[in-house]
Design a protein around this motif. Sequence first.
Motif, PDB file in Angstrom:
ATOM      1  N   PHE A 109       0.835  -1.196   0.000  1.00 34.68           N
ATOM      2  CA  PHE A 109       0.000   0.000   0.000  1.00 34.68           C
ATOM      3  C   PHE A 109       0.872   1.249   0.000  1.00 34.68           C
ATOM      4  N   ALA A 110       0.582   2.164  -0.905  1.00 33.07           N
ATOM      5  CA  ALA A 110       1.172   3.498  -0.851  1.00 33.07           C
ATOM      6  C   ALA A 110       0.234   4.376  -0.032  1.00 33.07           C
ATOM      7  N   GLY A 111       0.792   5.172   0.880  1.00 30.33           N
ATOM      8  CA  GLY A 111      -0.014   5.921   1.832  1.00 30.33           C
ATOM      9  C   GLY A 111      -0.834   7.039   1.226  1.00 30.33           C
ATOM     10  N   PRO A 112      -1.848   7.508   1.952  1.00 30.65           N
ATOM     11  CA  PRO A 112      -2.722   8.573   1.465  1.00 30.65           C
ATOM     12  C   PRO A 112      -2.048   9.938   1.527  1.00 30.65           C
ATOM     13  N   ASP A 113      -2.679  10.897   0.887  1.00 31.44           N
ATOM     14  CA  ASP A 113      -2.179  12.270   0.850  1.00 31.44           C
ATOM     15  C   ASP A 113      -2.820  13.053   2.002  1.00 31.44           C
ATOM     16  N   ILE A 129       7.991  10.585  -1.013  1.00 32.49           N
ATOM     17  CA  ILE A 129       9.223   9.872  -1.354  1.00 32.49           C
ATOM     18  C   ILE A 129       9.103   8.398  -0.964  1.00 32.49           C
ATOM     19  N   PHE A 130       8.566   8.150   0.229  1.00 25.28           N
ATOM     20  CA  PHE A 130       8.398   6.760   0.673  1.00 25.28           C
ATOM     21  C   PHE A 130       7.446   6.014  -0.251  1.00 25.28           C
ATOM     22  N   ASN A 131       6.363   6.671  -0.663  1.00 23.23           N
ATOM     23  CA  ASN A 131       5.422   6.048  -1.589  1.00 23.23           C
ATOM     24  C   ASN A 131       6.098   5.684  -2.910  1.00 23.23           C
ATOM     25  N   GLU A 132       6.936   6.570  -3.399  1.00 28.38           N
ATOM     26  CA  GLU A 132       7.625   6.266  -4.655  1.00 28.38           C
ATOM     27  C   GLU A 132       8.534   5.064  -4.488  1.00 28.38           C
ATOM     28  N   ASN A 133       9.183   4.969  -3.336  1.00 36.01           N
ATOM     29  CA  ASN A 133      10.004   3.791  -3.063  1.00 36.01           C
ATOM     30  C   ASN A 133       9.155   2.520  -2.985  1.00 36.01           C
ATOM     31  N   VAL A 137       9.583  -0.931  -5.081  1.00 35.15           N
ATOM     32  CA  VAL A 137       9.661  -2.257  -4.455  1.00 35.15           C
ATOM     33  C   VAL A 137       8.587  -3.179  -5.015  1.00 35.15           C
ATOM     34  N   ALA A 138       7.377  -2.662  -5.166  1.00 36.01           N
ATOM     35  CA  ALA A 138       6.280  -3.473  -5.698  1.00 36.01           C
ATOM     36  C   ALA A 138       6.584  -3.947  -7.113  1.00 36.01           C
ATOM     37  N   ALA A 139       7.107  -3.056  -7.941  1.00 33.68           N
ATOM     38  CA  ALA A 139       7.424  -3.431  -9.320  1.00 33.68           C
ATOM     39  C   ALA A 139       8.562  -4.443  -9.370  1.00 33.68           C
ATOM     40  N   ALA A 140       9.555  -4.277  -8.501  1.00 33.32           N
ATOM     41  CA  ALA A 140      10.725  -5.162  -8.529  1.00 33.32           C
ATOM     42  C   ALA A 140      10.393  -6.574  -8.079  1.00 33.32           C
ATOM     43  N   HIS A 141       9.373  -6.714  -7.236  1.00 35.78           N
ATOM     44  CA  HIS A 141       9.067  -8.030  -6.663  1.00 35.78           C
ATOM     45  C   HIS A 141       7.684  -8.542  -7.081  1.00 35.78           C
ATOM     46  N   ASN A 142       7.160  -7.955  -8.154  1.00 33.07           N
ATOM     47  CA  ASN A 142       5.872  -8.400  -8.707  1.00 33.07           C
ATOM     48  C   ASN A 142       4.757  -8.386  -7.664  1.00 33.07           C
ATOM     49  N   CYS A 143       4.760  -7.353  -6.846  1.00 35.14           N
ATOM     50  CA  CYS A 143       3.709  -7.203  -5.839  1.00 35.14           C
ATOM     51  C   CYS A 143       2.539  -6.409  -6.427  1.00 35.14           C
ATOM     52  N   LEU A 144       1.347  -6.686  -5.926  1.00 36.62           N
ATOM     53  CA  LEU A 144       0.215  -5.831  -6.228  1.00 36.62           C
ATOM     54  C   LEU A 144       0.341  -4.556  -5.393  1.00 36.62           C
ATOM     55  N   LEU A 145      -0.149  -3.445  -5.921  1.00 40.76           N
ATOM     56  CA  LEU A 145      -0.029  -2.175  -5.221  1.00 40.76           C
ATOM     57  C   LEU A 145      -1.373  -1.468  -5.168  1.00 40.76           C
ATOM     58  N   VAL A 146      -1.789  -1.127  -3.956  1.00 32.74           N
ATOM     59  CA  VAL A 146      -2.972  -0.288  -3.753  1.00 32.74           C
ATOM     60  C   VAL A 146      -2.456   1.109  -3.450  1.00 32.74           C
ATOM     61  N   VAL A 179      -8.978  -2.385  -3.079  1.00 30.25           N
ATOM     62  CA  VAL A 179      -8.237  -3.633  -2.917  1.00 30.25           C
ATOM     63  C   VAL A 179      -8.828  -4.717  -3.813  1.00 30.25           C
ATOM     64  N   LEU A 180     -10.134  -4.852  -3.800  1.00 31.88           N
ATOM     65  CA  LEU A 180     -10.799  -5.868  -4.619  1.00 31.88           C
ATOM     66  C   LEU A 180     -10.597  -5.602  -6.106  1.00 31.88           C
ATOM     67  N   ASP A 181     -10.646  -4.340  -6.489  1.00 35.56           N
ATOM     68  CA  ASP A 181     -10.407  -3.995  -7.893  1.00 35.56           C
ATOM     69  C   ASP A 181      -8.964  -4.315  -8.279  1.00 35.56           C
ATOM     70  N   THR A 182      -8.026  -4.067  -7.363  1.00 36.54           N
ATOM     71  CA  THR A 182      -6.626  -4.382  -7.640  1.00 36.54           C
ATOM     72  C   THR A 182      -6.423  -5.880  -7.794  1.00 36.54           C
ATOM     73  N   LEU A 183      -7.172  -6.658  -7.025  1.00 34.71           N
ATOM     74  CA  LEU A 183      -7.127  -8.118  -7.152  1.00 34.71           C
ATOM     75  C   LEU A 183      -7.858  -8.615  -8.388  1.00 34.71           C
ATOM     76  N   GLN A 184      -8.593  -7.707  -9.032  1.00 39.34           N
ATOM     77  CA  GLN A 184      -9.414  -8.044 -10.205  1.00 39.34           C
ATOM     78  C   GLN A 184     -10.438  -9.121  -9.860  1.00 39.34           C
ATOM     79  N   VAL A 185     -11.075  -8.904  -8.701  1.00 41.52           N
ATOM     80  CA  VAL A 185     -12.100  -9.820  -8.208  1.00 41.52           C
ATOM     81  C   VAL A 185     -13.462  -9.148  -8.292  1.00 41.52           C
ATOM     82  N   ALA A 186     -14.429  -9.844  -8.834  1.00 39.35           N
ATOM     83  CA  ALA A 186     -15.793  -9.300  -8.864  1.00 39.35           C
ATOM     84  C   ALA A 186     -16.329  -9.188  -7.447  1.00 39.35           C
ATOM     85  N   HIS A 187     -17.047  -8.107  -7.162  1.00 32.50           N
ATOM     86  CA  HIS A 187     -17.566  -7.897  -5.813  1.00 32.50           C
ATOM     87  C   HIS A 187     -18.870  -7.112  -5.881  1.00 32.50           C
TER      88      HIS A 187
END
Length: 270
Positions: A109-113, A129-133, A137-146, A179-187
């Motif tokens: 999760f990248a934090g809110p504004d 800056i932390f969010n960009e990092n 990290v998410a891209a480098a390790h194939n993580c999903l990102l909200v 989160v559900l949309d990021t998982l591409q799960v119908a809800h």
Amino acid sequence: MGDSFTEGVGDPEERCAGGLRGWADRVAEELSAGRTDFAYANLAIRGLLLGQILDQQTEPALELKPDLITLSAGGNDMVFHRTDPDKLAARLEAGVERLSATGATIMLFAGPDWRRTPILGRSRSRIAIFNENIRIVAAAHNCLLVDLWTLPGLRDPQMWDPDRLHFSPLGHHTIAMQVLDTLQVAHSLQPLEPKSLPLSNWRDARAGDIAWARNYFLPWAWQRIAPQRIPLPLVHDHPAPKPLLPKRPVFAPVYAVRTVAVKAVAEFLS
């Protein structure tokens, strides 16, 4: 895995474990719909720093052999301890490497504004800056990102608890949708329409509560906490504070964990 954000602070519901619902419970409710083999655990404890989350929750999470691990950490470090965002991201990446080695899907999760929030808004540049990092990290390790930073709806005051630190029920509902949309799960969740907790499922789950506490929670608590209990001296006649427990430390059906079961064990350990 996480802190108060994942625990659900700001979204009170006495029928949920710990008296809180939150985005994670709301997501689990949707994922469990129509499935008898779904189980959900929530190791989050409010107030923890990133290092504490990784140190205390990684091994318990791995022991569960999950298919999906969500990890939100670092907010307390950034806001209250002004931790260097690059060093914090390096610690996060080490934790992600450990978790991803299991083959489980990892969601970050990248934090809110917080730009409209007094005092907290002063940390905005460091959080960015932390969010960009985190994105790196998410891209480098194939993580999903909200990415909560990119959700303009979260800037609405009604999305936030009056303390302006935690999300309101509507905010948790909105995050659950993302989160559900990021998982591409119908809800079945709809914007700005938080769903009420089903009453009938809670009545039907009472027998499951007892079995869960007896077969899962009590053995877990005895193994992890009771052997480590060391009497602490009293200071000014005030008892030592009770340890905070994870919200749902073991896998269980979504509707089979009630506050009373957790409270009973917490009182036993106190």
